[in-house]
Design a protein around this motif. Structure first.
Motif, PDB file in Angstrom:
ATOM      1  N   LEU A 162       0.807  -1.058  -0.107  1.00 36.95           N
ATOM      2  CA  LEU A 162      -0.076   0.392  -0.053  1.00 36.95           C
ATOM      3  C   LEU A 162       0.931   1.372  -0.726  1.00 36.95           C
ATOM      4  CD1 LEU A 162      -2.772  -1.065   2.696  1.00 36.95           C
ATOM      5  CD2 LEU A 162      -2.983  -0.485   0.007  1.00 36.95           C
ATOM      6  N   ILE A 163       2.331   1.017   0.779  1.00 30.49           N
ATOM      7  CA  ILE A 163       3.342   2.318   0.726  1.00 30.49           C
ATOM      8  C   ILE A 163       3.459   2.825  -0.478  1.00 30.49           C
ATOM      9  CG2 ILE A 163       5.435   3.050   1.956  1.00 30.49           C
ATOM     10  CD1 ILE A 163       4.170   2.009   4.504  1.00 30.49           C
ATOM     11  N   LYS A 164       3.935   1.307  -0.924  1.00 28.96           N
ATOM     12  CA  LYS A 164       4.168   1.303  -2.276  1.00 28.96           C
ATOM     13  C   LYS A 164       3.649   2.682  -3.324  1.00 28.96           C
ATOM     14  CE  LYS A 164       7.033  -0.741  -5.934  1.00 28.96           C
ATOM     15  NZ  LYS A 164       7.370  -2.439  -6.040  1.00 28.96           N
ATOM     16  N   MET A 165       2.582   1.562  -3.769  1.00 32.78           N
ATOM     17  CA  MET A 165       1.088   1.985  -4.149  1.00 32.78           C
ATOM     18  C   MET A 165       1.260   3.618  -4.456  1.00 32.78           C
ATOM     19  SD  MET A 165      -1.039  -0.772  -5.550  1.00 32.78           S
ATOM     20  CE  MET A 165      -2.020  -0.913  -3.490  1.00 32.78           C
TER      21      MET A 165
ATOM     22  N   ALA B 106       1.152   9.810  -5.303  1.00 35.91           N
ATOM     23  CA  ALA B 106       2.106  10.721  -5.119  1.00 35.91           C
ATOM     24  C   ALA B 106       2.997  11.495  -5.945  1.00 35.91           C
ATOM     25  CB  ALA B 106       2.761  11.076  -3.746  1.00 35.91           C
ATOM     26  N   GLN B 107       4.159  10.524  -6.331  1.00 37.68           N
ATOM     27  CA  GLN B 107       4.810  11.012  -7.452  1.00 37.68           C
ATOM     28  C   GLN B 107       4.500  11.363  -8.554  1.00 37.68           C
ATOM     29  OE1 GLN B 107       7.890   7.709  -7.656  1.00 37.68           O
ATOM     30  NE2 GLN B 107       8.526   8.095  -5.721  1.00 37.68           N
TER      31      GLN B 107
ATOM     32  N   ARG C 121      -5.464  17.438  -3.216  1.00 38.62           N
ATOM     33  CA  ARG C 121      -6.235  17.031  -3.782  1.00 38.62           C
ATOM     34  C   ARG C 121      -6.832  15.779  -4.623  1.00 38.62           C
ATOM     35  NH1 ARG C 121      -7.008  22.467  -3.318  1.00 38.62           N
ATOM     36  NH2 ARG C 121      -6.499  23.037  -5.758  1.00 38.62           N
ATOM     37  N   SER C 122      -5.825  15.700  -5.278  1.00 40.18           N
ATOM     38  CA  SER C 122      -5.442  14.800  -7.094  1.00 40.18           C
ATOM     39  C   SER C 122      -5.069  13.613  -6.519  1.00 40.18           C
ATOM     40  CB  SER C 122      -4.584  15.087  -7.689  1.00 40.18           C
ATOM     41  OG  SER C 122      -5.485  16.185  -8.509  1.00 40.18           O
ATOM     42  N   VAL C 123      -4.194  13.252  -5.464  1.00 38.49           N
ATOM     43  CA  VAL C 123      -4.033  11.830  -4.285  1.00 38.49           C
ATOM     44  C   VAL C 123      -4.889  11.568  -4.068  1.00 38.49           C
ATOM     45  CG1 VAL C 123      -2.668  11.163  -2.841  1.00 38.49           C
ATOM     46  CG2 VAL C 123      -1.696  12.605  -4.753  1.00 38.49           C
ATOM     47  N   ARG C 124      -5.650  12.881  -2.437  1.00 37.96           N
ATOM     48  CA  ARG C 124      -6.644  12.407  -2.045  1.00 37.96           C
ATOM     49  C   ARG C 124      -7.989  12.107  -3.072  1.00 37.96           C
ATOM     50  NH1 ARG C 124      -7.564  16.225   0.296  1.00 37.96           N
ATOM     51  NH2 ARG C 124      -8.881  17.163  -0.195  1.00 37.96           N
ATOM     52  N   GLN C 125      -8.305  12.315  -3.730  1.00 33.80           N
ATOM     53  CA  GLN C 125      -9.158  12.198  -4.701  1.00 33.80           C
ATOM     54  C   GLN C 125      -9.550  10.002  -5.766  1.00 33.80           C
ATOM     55  OE1 GLN C 125     -12.046  13.380  -5.447  1.00 33.80           O
ATOM     56  NE2 GLN C 125     -12.386  11.432  -6.339  1.00 33.80           N
ATOM     57  N   HIS C 126      -7.691  10.599  -6.341  1.00 29.38           N
ATOM     58  CA  HIS C 126      -7.385   9.001  -6.431  1.00 29.38           C
ATOM     59  C   HIS C 126      -7.260   8.050  -5.488  1.00 29.38           C
ATOM     60  CE1 HIS C 126      -5.195   6.197  -9.419  1.00 29.38           C
ATOM     61  NE2 HIS C 126      -5.213   5.296  -8.013  1.00 29.38           N
ATOM     62  N   LEU C 127      -6.900   8.309  -4.177  1.00 27.49           N
ATOM     63  CA  LEU C 127      -7.239   6.938  -3.159  1.00 27.49           C
ATOM     64  C   LEU C 127      -9.173   7.311  -3.320  1.00 27.49           C
ATOM     65  CD1 LEU C 127      -4.023   8.329  -0.778  1.00 27.49           C
ATOM     66  CD2 LEU C 127      -4.484   6.645  -2.663  1.00 27.49           C
ATOM     67  N   GLN C 128      -9.394   7.895  -3.444  1.00 26.07           N
ATOM     68  CA  GLN C 128     -11.335   7.361  -2.752  1.00 26.07           C
ATOM     69  C   GLN C 128     -11.508   7.186  -3.836  1.00 26.07           C
ATOM     70  OE1 GLN C 128     -12.987   8.984  -0.093  1.00 26.07           O
ATOM     71  NE2 GLN C 128     -11.353   8.850   0.948  1.00 26.07           N
ATOM     72  N   SER C 129     -10.880   6.949  -5.170  1.00 25.02           N
ATOM     73  CA  SER C 129     -11.608   6.731  -6.572  1.00 25.02           C
ATOM     74  C   SER C 129     -11.341   4.966  -6.475  1.00 25.02           C
ATOM     75  CB  SER C 129     -11.518   7.631  -7.692  1.00 25.02           C
ATOM     76  OG  SER C 129     -12.198   9.077  -7.489  1.00 25.02           O
ATOM     77  N   PHE C 130     -10.330   5.351  -6.447  1.00 26.75           N
ATOM     78  CA  PHE C 130      -9.883   3.640  -7.025  1.00 26.75           C
ATOM     79  C   PHE C 130      -9.595   2.706  -5.703  1.00 26.75           C
ATOM     80  CE2 PHE C 130      -8.735   6.724 -10.044  1.00 26.75           C
ATOM     81  CZ  PHE C 130     -10.354   5.999 -11.575  1.00 26.75           C
ATOM     82  N   TRP C 131      -9.013   2.898  -4.807  1.00 19.71           N
ATOM     83  CA  TRP C 131      -8.668   2.401  -3.224  1.00 19.71           C
ATOM     84  C   TRP C 131      -9.829   2.039  -2.456  1.00 19.71           C
ATOM     85  CZ3 TRP C 131      -4.103   2.696  -0.313  1.00 19.71           C
ATOM     86  CH2 TRP C 131      -2.748   2.610  -1.762  1.00 19.71           C
TER      87      TRP C 131
ATOM     88  N   GLU D 257      -6.727   1.264   6.321  1.00 23.29           N
ATOM     89  CA  GLU D 257      -5.155   0.851   6.773  1.00 23.29           C
ATOM     90  C   GLU D 257      -3.801   1.605   6.286  1.00 23.29           C
ATOM     91  OE1 GLU D 257      -2.253  -3.421   5.385  1.00 23.29           O
ATOM     92  OE2 GLU D 257      -4.427  -3.573   4.528  1.00 23.29           O
ATOM     93  N   LEU D 258      -4.047   1.655   5.299  1.00 23.44           N
ATOM     94  CA  LEU D 258      -2.731   3.080   4.766  1.00 23.44           C
ATOM     95  C   LEU D 258      -2.657   4.003   5.825  1.00 23.44           C
ATOM     96  CD1 LEU D 258      -0.104   3.869   3.211  1.00 23.44           C
ATOM     97  CD2 LEU D 258      -2.131   5.288   1.137  1.00 23.44           C
ATOM     98  N   ALA D 259      -3.972   4.474   6.822  1.00 19.47           N
ATOM     99  CA  ALA D 259      -4.717   5.634   7.969  1.00 19.47           C
ATOM    100  C   ALA D 259      -3.889   4.924   9.034  1.00 19.47           C
ATOM    101  CB  ALA D 259      -5.662   5.841   7.715  1.00 19.47           C
ATOM    102  N   ALA D 260      -3.752   3.859   9.062  1.00 19.00           N
ATOM    103  CA  ALA D 260      -3.876   3.123  10.188  1.00 19.00           C
ATOM    104  C   ALA D 260      -2.366   3.442  10.806  1.00 19.00           C
ATOM    105  CB  ALA D 260      -4.555   1.952  10.379  1.00 19.00           C
ATOM    106  N   TRP D 261      -1.125   2.869   9.597  1.00 17.71           N
ATOM    107  CA  TRP D 261      -0.182   2.754   9.093  1.00 17.71           C
ATOM    108  C   TRP D 261       0.385   4.249   9.835  1.00 17.71           C
ATOM    109  CZ3 TRP D 261       4.102   4.461   7.042  1.00 17.71           C
ATOM    110  CH2 TRP D 261       5.762   3.654   7.392  1.00 17.71           C
TER     111      TRP D 261
END
Length: 73
Positions: free
Chosen positions: A6-9, A14-15, A28-38, A45-49
């Protein structure tokens, strides 16, 4: 899925958005991508990590996206 995967992805996402000159838009784009595709489980799990390992290994855009997106997982 493992936290390492998850961290790698997340860092790869982000890159991709790091070339955006407007940092707020990149976050916002990173957040939107995570919301749309994860899945919610992947985001949780990523937030808990991040909570247990603040700042470690996560790209700053991912950190900001998770922080600004709290409560939306």
């Amino acid at each position: 899925m493992s936290s390492e995967s998850l961290i790698k992805m997340a860092n790869q996402i982000a890159q991709f958005f790091a070339s955006e000159p407007d940092n707020a838009q990149a976050v916002r784009s990173v957040r939107q991508h995570l919301q749309s595709f994860w899945t919610p489980a992947m985001r949780r799990e990523l937030a808990a990590w991040q909570t247990t390992h603040p700042g470690a290994a996560l790209h700053p855009l991912v950190q900001a996206a998770l922080t600004e997106g709290e409560g939306q997982t």
